[in-house]
Design an enzyme around this catalytic site. Sequence first.
Site, PDB file in Angstrom:
ATOM      1  N   LYS A 181       0.890  -1.178   0.000  1.00 53.63           N
ATOM      2  CA  LYS A 181       0.000   0.000   0.000  1.00 53.63           C
ATOM      3  C   LYS A 181       0.924   1.223   0.000  1.00 53.63           C
ATOM      4  O   LYS A 181       1.445   1.632   1.027  1.00 53.63           O
ATOM      5  CB  LYS A 181      -0.863  -0.019   1.266  1.00 53.63           C
ATOM      6  CG  LYS A 181      -2.209   0.660   1.143  1.00 53.63           C
ATOM      7  CD  LYS A 181      -2.165   2.108   0.704  1.00 53.63           C
ATOM      8  CE  LYS A 181      -1.898   3.059   1.849  1.00 53.63           C
ATOM      9  NZ  LYS A 181      -1.693   4.447   1.428  1.00 53.63           N
ATOM     10  N   GLU A 259       9.060   1.667  11.211  1.00 50.27           N
ATOM     11  CA  GLU A 259      10.143   2.652  11.069  1.00 50.27           C
ATOM     12  C   GLU A 259       9.451   4.007  11.085  1.00 50.27           C
ATOM     13  O   GLU A 259       8.815   4.402  10.121  1.00 50.27           O
ATOM     14  CB  GLU A 259      10.882   2.368   9.756  1.00 50.27           C
ATOM     15  CG  GLU A 259      12.270   2.954   9.734  1.00 50.27           C
ATOM     16  CD  GLU A 259      12.224   4.366   9.187  1.00 50.27           C
ATOM     17  OE1 GLU A 259      12.169   5.297  10.018  1.00 50.27           O
ATOM     18  OE2 GLU A 259      12.231   4.517   7.966  1.00 50.27           O
ATOM     19  N   CYS A 293      13.159  11.029   7.634  1.00 49.29           N
ATOM     20  CA  CYS A 293      13.029  10.742   9.068  1.00 49.29           C
ATOM     21  C   CYS A 293      14.389  10.784   9.767  1.00 49.29           C
ATOM     22  O   CYS A 293      14.453  10.846  10.986  1.00 49.29           O
ATOM     23  CB  CYS A 293      12.345   9.397   9.269  1.00 49.29           C
ATOM     24  SG  CYS A 293      13.003   8.149   8.201  1.00 49.29           S
ATOM     25  N   GLU A 391       9.119  16.746  15.279  1.00 47.94           N
ATOM     26  CA  GLU A 391       9.846  16.471  14.051  1.00 47.94           C
ATOM     27  C   GLU A 391       9.339  17.474  13.006  1.00 47.94           C
ATOM     28  O   GLU A 391       8.150  17.507  12.689  1.00 47.94           O
ATOM     29  CB  GLU A 391       9.547  15.042  13.596  1.00 47.94           C
ATOM     30  CG  GLU A 391      10.341  14.629  12.383  1.00 47.94           C
ATOM     31  CD  GLU A 391      10.033  13.198  11.944  1.00 47.94           C
ATOM     32  OE1 GLU A 391       8.910  12.728  12.170  1.00 47.94           O
ATOM     33  OE2 GLU A 391      10.920  12.563  11.361  1.00 47.94           O
TER      34      GLU A 391
HETATM   35  P1  ADP Z   1       2.505  11.410   6.476  1.00 52.56           P
HETATM   36  O1  ADP Z   1       1.683  12.158   7.471  1.00 52.56           O
HETATM   37  O2  ADP Z   1       3.862  11.927   6.328  1.00 52.56           O
HETATM   38  O3  ADP Z   1       1.796  11.195   5.173  1.00 52.56           O
HETATM   39  P2  ADP Z   1       1.717   8.844   7.354  1.00 52.56           P
HETATM   40  O4  ADP Z   1       2.225   8.023   8.486  1.00 52.56           O
HETATM   41  O5  ADP Z   1       0.354   9.405   7.518  1.00 52.56           O
HETATM   42  O6  ADP Z   1       2.760   9.978   7.115  1.00 52.56           O
HETATM   43  O7  ADP Z   1       1.770   8.019   5.999  1.00 52.56           O
HETATM   44  C1  ADP Z   1       2.640   6.938   5.742  1.00 52.56           C
HETATM   45  C2  ADP Z   1       1.854   5.828   5.096  1.00 52.56           C
HETATM   46  O8  ADP Z   1       0.845   5.416   6.004  1.00 52.56           O
HETATM   47  C3  ADP Z   1       1.130   6.219   3.815  1.00 52.56           C
HETATM   48  O9  ADP Z   1       1.112   5.104   2.941  1.00 52.56           O
HETATM   49  C4  ADP Z   1      -0.267   6.507   4.299  1.00 52.56           C
HETATM   50  O10 ADP Z   1      -1.251   6.349   3.296  1.00 52.56           O
HETATM   51  C5  ADP Z   1      -0.407   5.435   5.354  1.00 52.56           C
HETATM   52  N1  ADP Z   1      -1.457   5.670   6.361  1.00 52.56           N
HETATM   53  C6  ADP Z   1      -1.933   6.854   6.819  1.00 52.56           C
HETATM   54  N2  ADP Z   1      -2.933   6.635   7.707  1.00 52.56           N
HETATM   55  C7  ADP Z   1      -3.091   5.295   7.809  1.00 52.56           C
HETATM   56  C8  ADP Z   1      -3.964   4.442   8.544  1.00 52.56           C
HETATM   57  N3  ADP Z   1      -4.874   4.909   9.371  1.00 52.56           N
HETATM   58  N4  ADP Z   1      -3.822   3.103   8.370  1.00 52.56           N
HETATM   59  C9  ADP Z   1      -2.903   2.603   7.526  1.00 52.56           C
HETATM   60  N5  ADP Z   1      -2.058   3.350   6.811  1.00 52.56           N
HETATM   61  C10 ADP Z   1      -2.142   4.686   6.946  1.00 52.56           C
END
Ligand code: ADP
Length: 491
Positions: A181, A259, A293, A391
């Site tokens: 994903k 990570e 990061c 961060e």
């Molecule tokens: P950022 O805020 O920098 O986008 P995220 O942690 O939100 O960082 O995003 C990293 C990954 O996690 C992306 O693939 C995003 O689509 C996914 N993501 C965000 N929210 C969720 C969630 N509730 N469950 C699973 N994956 C998520």
Amino acid sequence: MCALRYSSSWPTKAYVNGQWYDAKSGKTFDVINPATGKAIATVPDLDASDVQVAINAANDAFKTWKKTTAKERSDLLRNWYNILVDNKEYLAEIVTAEAGKPLAESLGEVAYGNSFVEWFSEEARRNYGEYVPSPIKSKEILMIRQPLGPVGLITPWNFPIAMITRKASAALAAGCTCVIKPAENTPIMALVLAKFAEDAGIPKGVINVVTASRANTPQVGQLLCESPDIYGISFTGSTEVGKLLYKQCSSTVKRIGLELGGNAPFIVFEGADVDKAVAGAMASKFRNCGQTCVSANRFIIQNKIFPEFVTKLQSAMEKLVIGNGKDSGVNMGPLINMSQVEKVDRIVNDAKSKGATIVMGGNRAQTFGERFYEPTLITDVKENMACYVEEIFGPVAVCIGFDTEEEGLKIANSTNRGLAGYFYSNDLSQVWRVTKALEVGMVGVNEGIISSTEAAFGGVKESGLGREGSSHGMEEYTEIKYVCFGNIQQE
Ligand code: ADP
């Protein structure tokens, strides 16, 4: 070796069971070029029902993939690597278009990303077990490594290729199949990787790519974490989402690698080479516009050299060329999206309102586009400021002074994060003391760029669980099975 070069358009459908796949709902979402704010592609917006199809495909494929020999998997990964290398410029252009990186940086990421595929094509053949001398004559003890099963890989936008290859090639090498994903900002790279994997001969269902909008992502993430047909999750992203996935994985007691975010200290001790420290600071802070990061988040500078460091850092920052990453000479692109712009703005405004000195920058750089931000240098920073504790993930350098080594370390470790840490010192005893005392998973000593396929990447504290890359990277995707052979007649 395949000398394939793609000039045709990017794949813009999800990839499930070796097929290009539309969402059952017919919904799509746009992929935006952060430099222009314009849509560059439209991809399917999958929901949980679509992702279940991908999970089923990964399970079917696992039945045969797990039986391939390590050499067969190694050869397929090597084919994939060769195609990726042949297409490195094409891949770099995608990184620049989706993530906004300057082209030279994108090429650097592609080389880094490809190197994981090469590395795990080699590691696949070294997935050794152990023979253990038994304490009992009639018994023999063996431990073998087996693949976990189908795994879910959830990746961020800041390294669109490397975060996928670091996970997927380790998983495949171990004998796992996967459902990837990708971040909603950068799905094209994931789809191109799948296309090249198919060209490399990797069988259908072994790699599946499910694209989903931010709105559909929570249900997709929840299904991957809670499905009994997914045996491991590997996630790179924010600490907030990582904690949510960790909770969701508890329902099936699922293996999870995380990570997560950092808050990297970058200490410069008096006696260090300040010019080298400034060069390291620039590389660590401004790569990908500060959106990594492992970016230095707090420059912690011994007071005796504080003015010299700040002056030299400012003059280096003044040389940064902002713009669209595809244009030559540009070495700082945009932030990825508006929520990132708003976050950086909030952090800088908070510092301003609490009395920090903005030595340079401090504003959006709207003449370049709405997602651009000025390189910003802040001093007179206090512990109650967001730029001290959060961060930043943007082109904002925060400088904090200290007097003694003990004080510098206290500031460095005063965070619940612990991914990377950097320090500059020419005192060998100090180098050892500080290396051991820093509460992080990775340390750069007189070095601002530390990521390497050969070395274990990961954090301590709330920065994560597990290690990626290196000879440990495949462990995330294997289980140890203990086998006891009894009633052995030794004589
Ligand atoms: P950022 O805020 O920098 O986008 P995220 O942690 O939100 O960082 O995003 C990293 C990954 O996690 C992306 O693939 C995003 O689509 C996914 N993501 C965000 N929210 C969720 C969630 N509730 N469950 C699973 N994956 C998520």
